[in-house]
Scaffold this motif. Sequence first.
Motif, PDB file in Angstrom:
ATOM      1  N   UNK A   3       0.809  -1.218   0.000  1.00 18.40           N
ATOM      2  CA  UNK A   3       0.000   0.000   0.000  1.00 18.40           C
ATOM      3  C   UNK A   3       0.844   1.271   0.000  1.00 18.40           C
ATOM      4  N   UNK A   4       2.012   1.233   0.620  1.00 23.60           N
ATOM      5  CA  UNK A   4       2.890   2.409   0.642  1.00 23.60           C
ATOM      6  C   UNK A   4       3.351   2.769  -0.768  1.00 23.60           C
ATOM      7  N   UNK A   5       3.739   1.759  -1.536  1.00 28.01           N
ATOM      8  CA  UNK A   5       4.183   1.994  -2.910  1.00 28.01           C
ATOM      9  C   UNK A   5       3.039   2.527  -3.762  1.00 28.01           C
ATOM     10  N   UNK A   6       1.862   1.969  -3.610  1.00 24.90           N
ATOM     11  CA  UNK A   6       0.697   2.437  -4.358  1.00 24.90           C
ATOM     12  C   UNK A   6       0.389   3.893  -3.998  1.00 24.90           C
ATOM     13  N   UNK A   7       0.457   4.218  -2.726  1.00 25.05           N
ATOM     14  CA  UNK A   7       0.228   5.593  -2.289  1.00 25.05           C
ATOM     15  C   UNK A   7       1.251   6.552  -2.873  1.00 25.05           C
ATOM     16  N   UNK A   8       2.513   6.126  -2.899  1.00 20.23           N
ATOM     17  CA  UNK A   8       3.565   6.963  -3.481  1.00 20.23           C
ATOM     18  C   UNK A   8       3.333   7.191  -4.977  1.00 20.23           C
ATOM     19  N   UNK A   9       2.910   6.144  -5.683  1.00 23.86           N
ATOM     20  CA  UNK A   9       2.655   6.272  -7.117  1.00 23.86           C
ATOM     21  C   UNK A   9       1.463   7.196  -7.387  1.00 23.86           C
TER      22      UNK A   9
END
Length: 51
Positions: A3-9
Amino acid sequence: MNLQLIGDLVTAALVMRVFGGDVLALLRRAAAAGVRVGISELHQGHREGKR
């Protein structure tokens, strides 16, 4: 994908959407300034060659 990577993207995509036009405008102005400097240098060298 976590979820952190998705949020960053998603954040990066939103930033590009909001500020993308401004960045392109700044790049165009920088390129135009570079062209003006280059033309100025060409004219200066041309004038010095005639002396």
